[in-house]
Enzyme design. Structure first.
Site, PDB file in Angstrom:
ATOM      1  N   GLU A 160       0.809  -1.227   0.000  1.00 39.97           N
ATOM      2  CA  GLU A 160       0.000   0.000   0.000  1.00 39.97           C
ATOM      3  C   GLU A 160       0.837   1.269   0.000  1.00 39.97           C
ATOM      4  OE1 GLU A 160      -3.109   0.168   2.917  1.00 39.97           O
ATOM      5  OE2 GLU A 160      -3.734  -1.895   2.552  1.00 39.97           O
ATOM      6  N   GLU A 341      -5.195  -8.414   0.558  1.00 40.25           N
ATOM      7  CA  GLU A 341      -5.859  -8.103   1.838  1.00 40.25           C
ATOM      8  C   GLU A 341      -7.335  -7.843   1.592  1.00 40.25           C
ATOM      9  OE1 GLU A 341      -4.222  -4.918   4.232  1.00 40.25           O
ATOM     10  OE2 GLU A 341      -2.164  -5.593   3.866  1.00 40.25           O
TER      11      GLU A 341
END
Ligand code: IFM
Length: 436
Positions: A160, A341
């Site tokens: 991320e 995720e």
């Protein structure tokens, strides 16, 4: 056809969120070790889930759940505790041991190199703000791949990037807790992209056998409000819209996967793009919900009404996000999809019967996987799904106050309890998603 035969059913974690042992076996401090004053309830990651000492017990629980894969990250400050370029053997040994334990349990390891815990020494040298520091990330990536690629096939460079740049350097609520100008943010973005690209080349050269490499950006898909072609096209366009460039999906993934410059022409040169745009083996993304609930910009949102279902993070529950996310990314980037995720925080506690009943999470996983299965049935190549997280852990600025795990952790005693959702997930894995 639903999920593929070798589908990587898994769960994920990150070093700083679970390991603890913050100064053991030669590890030095990272930027999150200095989080005092920035984390709810004064929590920190010094002990966390004590996974560093309990990894065998944790892998045994993963085996009980029937996981086929486990995504973890390496703590950079364990491998390179200083800037002198000498790798710390004890740090490397921990990841070798963990990897062996996983493989012996029949679990495929998926390794993330950078999940937000930059060594403090590197931050003091300017971290992601200095282009000359790219070499440290490249050496670190090489070292990990040299040490572990005989056993680990799947690799992710950065977790991320949008979140750690926005949280750490723009809004300042994540480490290193600073707020920089938009110009600096552009420079940081460019440097992390170059670091990714150079690391990919170095990793392939250092690997002992062919490895598979991706990156794990977060992804806020915009979902259509209905399934007319027109509406689907509107959602697709908004998902990759450049009106709100910072931290959107194409902000990162278009330069990385397509070699295309986004939002402005000035800060990525043609030379930069050549370095950044390295061939990847899969398109990974982290997805918790749909951005903007799928509503047209500047219009009232029919999906957002008082009492709309939300998680304990206050994030809306939008189960079709995995279907639309996988579909739109597959169309745009043309790579097999890996969900790195997806999950929810819930108000879990051990109940009078000694168990942790989490029906909301069971329902959450069930609905999201139905969307993912639909994508697979429509021919989108999906290689795996990693639930976030394998166990409750240190949720960054929120400390231990939010529980995402399949495994409940009682922090004072470090007791682990499989939640109902872990048993549900076990059955899903056993039937390869046919029971959904
Ligand atoms: O815990 C984080 C993880 O480290 C990165 N993705 C989002 C998760 C939940 O907030």
């Amino acid at each position: 056809m639903g999920f593929s035969e070798n589908f990587l059913w898994g769960a994920a974690s990150a070093a700083h969120q679970v390991e603890g042992a913050y100064l053991e076996d030669g590890k030095s401090l990272n930027i999150w070790d200095l989080s005092e004053g920035h984390v709810a309830y004064g929590d920190d990651g010094k002990i966390a889930c004590d996974h560093y000492h309990r990894y065998k017990e944790d892998v045994a629980l993963m085996k009980e759940i029937g996981l086929k894969s486990y995504r973890f990250s390496v703590s950079w400050a364990r491998i390179f505790p200083t800037s002198d370029g000498k790798a710390n053997e004890k740090g490397i040994q921990f990841y070798k041991d963990l990897t062996n334990e996983l493989i012996n349990a029949g679990i495929v390891p998926i390794c993330t190199l950078y999940h937000w815990d930059m060594p403090l020494w590197l931050y003091e040298l300017g971290g992601w703000e200095k282009e000359e520091n790219i070499k440290y990330f490249v050496s670190y990536a090489e070292e990990c791949v040299r040490a572990l690629s005989d056993k680990i096939e799947y690799w992710l460079t950065l977790n991320e990037p949008g979140s750690f740049i926005e949280g750490g350097y723009d809004l300042g609520y994540h480490a290193p807790f600073v707020q920089r100008s938009k110009e600096s943010i552009r420079a940081i973005t460019r440097i992390t992209m170059l670091a990714h690209g150079k690391a990919v080349v170095a990793m392939r050269n250092a690997a002992k056998r062919p490895i598979k490499i991706g990156c794990a950006p977060s992804f806020g898909v915009i979902m259509p409000l209905n399934e007319t072609e027109e509406e689907i096209e509107r959602a697709r366009r908004l998902t990759f819209d450049m009106d709100e460039p910072y931290y959107s999906t194409p902000w990162w993934s278009d330069p990385v996967c397509l070699g295309k410059r986004q939002w402005g022409t000035d800060y990525l040169s043609d030379e930069d793009l050549k370095i950044i745009n390295q061939p990847l083996d899969f398109f990974a993304f982290n997805c918790y919900n749909a951005g903007g609930f799928g509503a047209p910009k500047n219009q009232s949102n029919p999906r957002c009404y008082p009492g709309y279902p939300r998680t304990a993070m206050d994030w809306p529950i939008t189960p079709d996000c995995l279907y639309w996310g996988a579909r739109f990314c597959y169309e745009r980037y043309g790579l097999p999809i890996l969900i790195t995720e997806n999950g929810m925080a819930n108000l879990d506690f051990k109940m009078m019967d000694g168990k942790v009943h989490d029906p909301q999470r069971v329902d959450f996983i069930h609905r999201h996987l139905l969307g993912l299965r639909r994508a697979a049935e429509e021919g989108i190549e999906i290689i795996g799904y990693q639930y976030w997280s394998i166990m409750d852990n240190f949720e960054w600025a929120l400390g231990y106050s939010r529980r995402f795990g399949l495994i409940y952790v009682d922090y004072p005693t470090q007791e682990r309890v499989l939640k109902d959702s872990a048993y549900f997930y076990r059955d899903v894995i056993k039937s390869n998603g046919e029971n959904l």
